[in-house]
Design a protein around this motif. Structure first.
Motif, mmCIF file in Angstrom:
data_model
loop_
_atom_site.group_PDB
_atom_site.id
_atom_site.type_symbol
_atom_site.label_atom_id
_atom_site.label_comp_id
_atom_site.label_asym_id
_atom_site.label_seq_id
_atom_site.Cartn_x
_atom_site.Cartn_y
_atom_site.Cartn_z
ATOM 1 N N VAL A 49 40.397 12.623 20.115
ATOM 2 C CA VAL A 49 40.156 13.651 21.124
ATOM 3 C C VAL A 49 38.672 13.929 21.302
ATOM 4 O O VAL A 49 38.270 14.509 22.320
ATOM 5 N N CYS A 50 37.855 13.519 20.321
ATOM 6 C CA CYS A 50 36.429 13.818 20.413
ATOM 7 C C CYS A 50 35.643 12.910 19.474
ATOM 8 O O CYS A 50 36.218 12.247 18.597
ATOM 9 N N ASN A 51 34.332 12.887 19.651
ATOM 10 C CA ASN A 51 33.412 12.204 18.740
ATOM 11 C C ASN A 51 32.613 13.249 17.979
ATOM 12 O O ASN A 51 31.992 14.123 18.600
ATOM 13 N N ASN A 52 32.619 13.155 16.654
ATOM 14 C CA ASN A 52 31.792 14.093 15.897
ATOM 15 C C ASN A 52 30.569 13.423 15.277
ATOM 16 O O ASN A 52 29.870 14.021 14.471
ATOM 17 N N PHE A 53 30.328 12.172 15.656
ATOM 18 C CA PHE A 53 29.033 11.563 15.357
ATOM 19 C C PHE A 53 28.716 10.511 16.420
ATOM 20 O O PHE A 53 29.603 9.846 16.947
ATOM 21 N N ASP A 54 27.452 10.415 16.736
ATOM 22 C CA ASP A 54 26.937 9.432 17.692
ATOM 23 C C ASP A 54 25.496 9.184 17.282
ATOM 24 O O ASP A 54 24.584 9.926 17.652
ATOM 25 N N ARG A 55 25.281 8.158 16.476
ATOM 26 C CA ARG A 55 24.012 7.969 15.788
ATOM 27 C C ARG A 55 23.342 6.659 16.200
ATOM 28 O O ARG A 55 24.008 5.679 16.544
ATOM 29 N N GLN A 56 22.025 6.661 16.118
ATOM 30 C CA GLN A 56 21.247 5.442 16.334
ATOM 31 C C GLN A 56 20.139 5.381 15.298
ATOM 32 O O GLN A 56 19.476 6.382 15.004
ATOM 33 N N ALA A 57 19.944 4.205 14.713
ATOM 34 C CA ALA A 57 18.843 3.964 13.784
ATOM 35 C C ALA A 57 18.138 2.693 14.237
ATOM 36 O O ALA A 57 18.769 1.648 14.372
ATOM 37 N N LYS A 58 16.820 2.797 14.457
ATOM 38 C CA LYS A 58 16.090 1.618 14.904
ATOM 39 C C LYS A 58 14.664 1.677 14.380
ATOM 40 O O LYS A 58 14.104 2.758 14.181
ATOM 41 N N GLN A 59 14.098 0.514 14.151
ATOM 42 C CA GLN A 59 12.721 0.435 13.669
ATOM 43 C C GLN A 59 12.225 -0.999 13.770
ATOM 44 O O GLN A 59 13.011 -1.954 13.748
ATOM 45 N N THR A 60 10.929 -1.153 13.866
ATOM 46 C CA THR A 60 10.277 -2.455 13.818
ATOM 47 C C THR A 60 9.375 -2.502 12.596
ATOM 48 O O THR A 60 8.656 -1.542 12.310
ATOM 49 N N SER A 61 9.431 -3.611 11.858
ATOM 50 C CA SER A 61 8.615 -3.722 10.654
ATOM 51 C C SER A 61 8.415 -5.198 10.330
ATOM 52 O O SER A 61 8.723 -6.075 11.150
ATOM 53 N N GLU A 62 7.903 -5.471 9.118
ATOM 54 C CA GLU A 62 7.645 -6.851 8.713
ATOM 55 C C GLU A 62 7.762 -6.983 7.201
ATOM 56 O O GLU A 62 7.647 -6.004 6.465
ATOM 57 N N THR A 63 8.023 -8.193 6.745
ATOM 58 C CA THR A 63 7.947 -8.547 5.332
ATOM 59 C C THR A 63 7.045 -9.778 5.222
ATOM 60 O O THR A 63 6.889 -10.536 6.175
ATOM 61 N N HIS A 64 6.444 -9.945 4.039
ATOM 62 C CA HIS A 64 5.526 -11.060 3.881
ATOM 63 C C HIS A 64 5.540 -11.560 2.441
ATOM 64 O O HIS A 64 6.063 -10.888 1.541
ATOM 65 N N ARG A 65 4.945 -12.712 2.236
ATOM 66 C CA ARG A 65 4.931 -13.359 0.920
ATOM 67 C C ARG A 65 3.682 -14.216 0.792
ATOM 68 O O ARG A 65 3.272 -14.883 1.742
ATOM 69 N N VAL A 66 3.082 -14.204 -0.404
ATOM 70 C CA VAL A 66 1.969 -15.081 -0.743
ATOM 71 C C VAL A 66 2.248 -15.672 -2.121
ATOM 72 O O VAL A 66 2.619 -14.940 -3.051
ATOM 73 N N ASN A 67 2.082 -16.992 -2.258
ATOM 74 C CA ASN A 67 2.367 -17.671 -3.513
ATOM 75 C C ASN A 67 1.285 -18.701 -3.799
ATOM 76 O O ASN A 67 0.877 -19.447 -2.911
ATOM 77 N N LEU A 68 0.833 -18.721 -5.057
ATOM 78 C CA LEU A 68 -0.141 -19.718 -5.501
ATOM 79 C C LEU A 68 0.469 -20.475 -6.678
ATOM 80 O O LEU A 68 0.874 -19.863 -7.677
ATOM 81 N N THR A 69 0.555 -21.795 -6.548
ATOM 82 C CA THR A 69 1.173 -22.640 -7.577
ATOM 83 C C THR A 69 0.153 -23.652 -8.094
ATOM 84 O O THR A 69 -0.507 -24.337 -7.297
ATOM 85 N N TRP A 70 0.049 -23.746 -9.421
ATOM 86 C CA TRP A 70 -0.847 -24.707 -10.060
ATOM 87 C C TRP A 70 -0.011 -25.673 -10.880
ATOM 88 O O TRP A 70 0.606 -25.276 -11.871
#
Length: 448
Positions: A168-189
């Motif tokens: 008969v009704c909605n008791n939630f109407d939600r939005q979650a949004k975001q822009t971001s980044e992940t990164h990696r650096v590796n040094l192998t000897w």
């Protein structure tokens, strides 16, 4: 599509003791009462599509590069009926409208959208020294709409009327949004063909999302910064392999699922603050003629570095209350502090057959089942345990035959402790999740 039906009487009995009959006292109007046995019918209709375009540079060059774009869309149409047969037909019925005999109902639609672009590459500075790295830029947009609750929730001001057959009704109407980044650096000897050492800095990211409890806030993303030093080596003409690593992780806004009192048994996802993890891991394999010894182990020490505040009347963490659900320094739950195993295997000739005998030892320390202090104290910790596995067998003329026994001494190690509802109510009927009991058998195989 996922469809399941399960008994719910443990939950209703526990809440009956706490709330004085709300879950079990249903007069029929003719002097009798409904059988209060409650059941749950859950149905999920899921879809998922993902697409990726990737390009890679030729292998064998000093510069190696991979780049691409990614898109994914996932949906889940959720129907959950917590019902008692005949509930809708009794006088002054507490059944949820348009939901049959439901005492509690969920009708929800979730859409998760993910977009990303990434690039990953490496450069051989010298034949022995390689620098690698990458970055992933992404965006998520998650929506969650619908109804979840009791009859009383359909009458609340925050339940917006809708024209639909199932609610008969909605008791939630939600939005979650975001822009971001992940990164990696590796040094192998690569010190030589049998030994290398490496250092890695990397980040992790888990998107935020929406809770279906009307007054509970959405949760924000949690992030991880990982710092790792490790080695991979072979010794004595590769008879001994030895690998290991040390790592440190900074965890921000860690996401944690909990159903506090007043949440009607619904699990909410909270940001429980920040944490840090110190860890060390190692594995080895040693060959001594027909005898092979191997093992691995990991030592993990994870703790909160900020307070996880207690909850306000809406079910949200509120530090202004001056009460903490888990103070700084609280160990993180579920993960044992130490876990390891050892295996000894001896292979030998027996006539024309290649035979073996093997024994293994597995060990893990005890764990804390909940992050929050109150729930952890109510349920207590699990205890550490060891198990032993044994096997023997042979291979001849393309046939393999072996006999085995796992958990040979039938140890009842407990992996976790949980409850069907919040522990302050259902803690007296806690559920203990044991490891697999003793299993023994014979295996027969043939190479075609």
């Amino acid at each position: 599509k996922i469809d399941n039906l399960s008994d719910y009487s443990e939950y209703s009995v526990a809440y009956d003791q706490f709330q004085g009959g709300f879950y079990t006292y249903f007069p029929t109007g003719n002097g009798g009462f409904l059988d209060p046995t409650q059941q749950v019918h859950g149905h999920d209709a899921l879809t998922k599509q993902s697409h990726e375009l990737r390009i890679s540079s030729p292998a064998g060059e000093r510069y190696k590069l991979t780049a691409g774009v990614f898109f994914q869309r996932q949906t889940d149409r959720i129907v959950a009926d917590y019902y008692i047969n005949g509930l809708a037909a009794i006088p002054n019925s507490p059944a949820v409208p348009k939901a049959g005999d439901d005492l509690f109902a969920t009708r929800a639609y979730r859409v998760d959208r993910d977009y990303a672009a990434f690039i990953d590459g490496s450069f051989d500075i010298t034949p022995q020294l390689t620098l690698a790295g990458g970055i992933r830029v992404f965006k998520y947009n998650n929506t969650f709409v619908g109804f979840s609750g009791f009859l009383s929730n359909t009458r609340a001001a925050n339940c917006v009327p809708v024209v639909a057959d199932d609610r008969v009704c909605n008791n939630f109407d939600r939005q979650a949004k975001q822009t971001s980044e992940t990164h990696r650096v590796n040094l192998t000897w690569k010190i030589d063909p049998d030994r290398l050492v490496y250092a890695t800095y990397s980040t992790g990211y888990r998107p935020g999302g929406n809770n279906r409890r009307p007054n509970v806030n959405p949760y924000v993303p949690d992030t991880l910064d990982n710092y790792e030093l490790g080695f991979k080596t072979s010794w004595f003409d590769r008879k001994l392999r030895l690998n290991g690593a040390l790592f440190y992780e900074k965890w921000k806004n860690l996401q944690y699922g909990l159903s506090p009192v007043g949440s009607s048994g619904v699990t909410n996802i909270y940001n429980a603050g920040n944490a840090r993890v110190y860890g060390a891991e190692m594995d080895f394999n040693l060959r001594l003629g027909g005898l092979n010894l191997s093992g691995s182990g990991a030592l993990i020490d994870g703790k909160l570095t900020t307070d996880f505040c207690s909850f306000d009347t809406n079910g949200n963490p509120d530090c202004s209350l001056g009460v903490v659900a888990a103070p700084r320094g609280t160990p993180l739950p579920v993960q044992p502090r130490f876990k390891g195993n050892m295996t000894a295997r001896y292979e030998f000739d027996m006539g024309k057959a290649k035979a073996f005998v093997q024994a293994s030892l597995n060990h893990q320390s005890g764990t804390r089942s909940y992050l929050t202090t109150r729930e952890a104290d109510l349920l207590g910790r699990t205890r550490g345990f060891e198990t032993f596995d044994f096997s023997l067998g042979a291979k001849v003329s393309g046939f393999d035959v072996s006999a085995f026994i796992e958990n040979a001494f039938d140890k009842r190690g407990i992996l976790s402790i949980n409850t069907v509802c919040t522990p302050s109510i259902c803690g007296g009927a806690a559920r203990y999740y044991p490891i697999k009991p003793q299993v023994f058998g014979i295996k027969l195989g043939h190479d075609l």
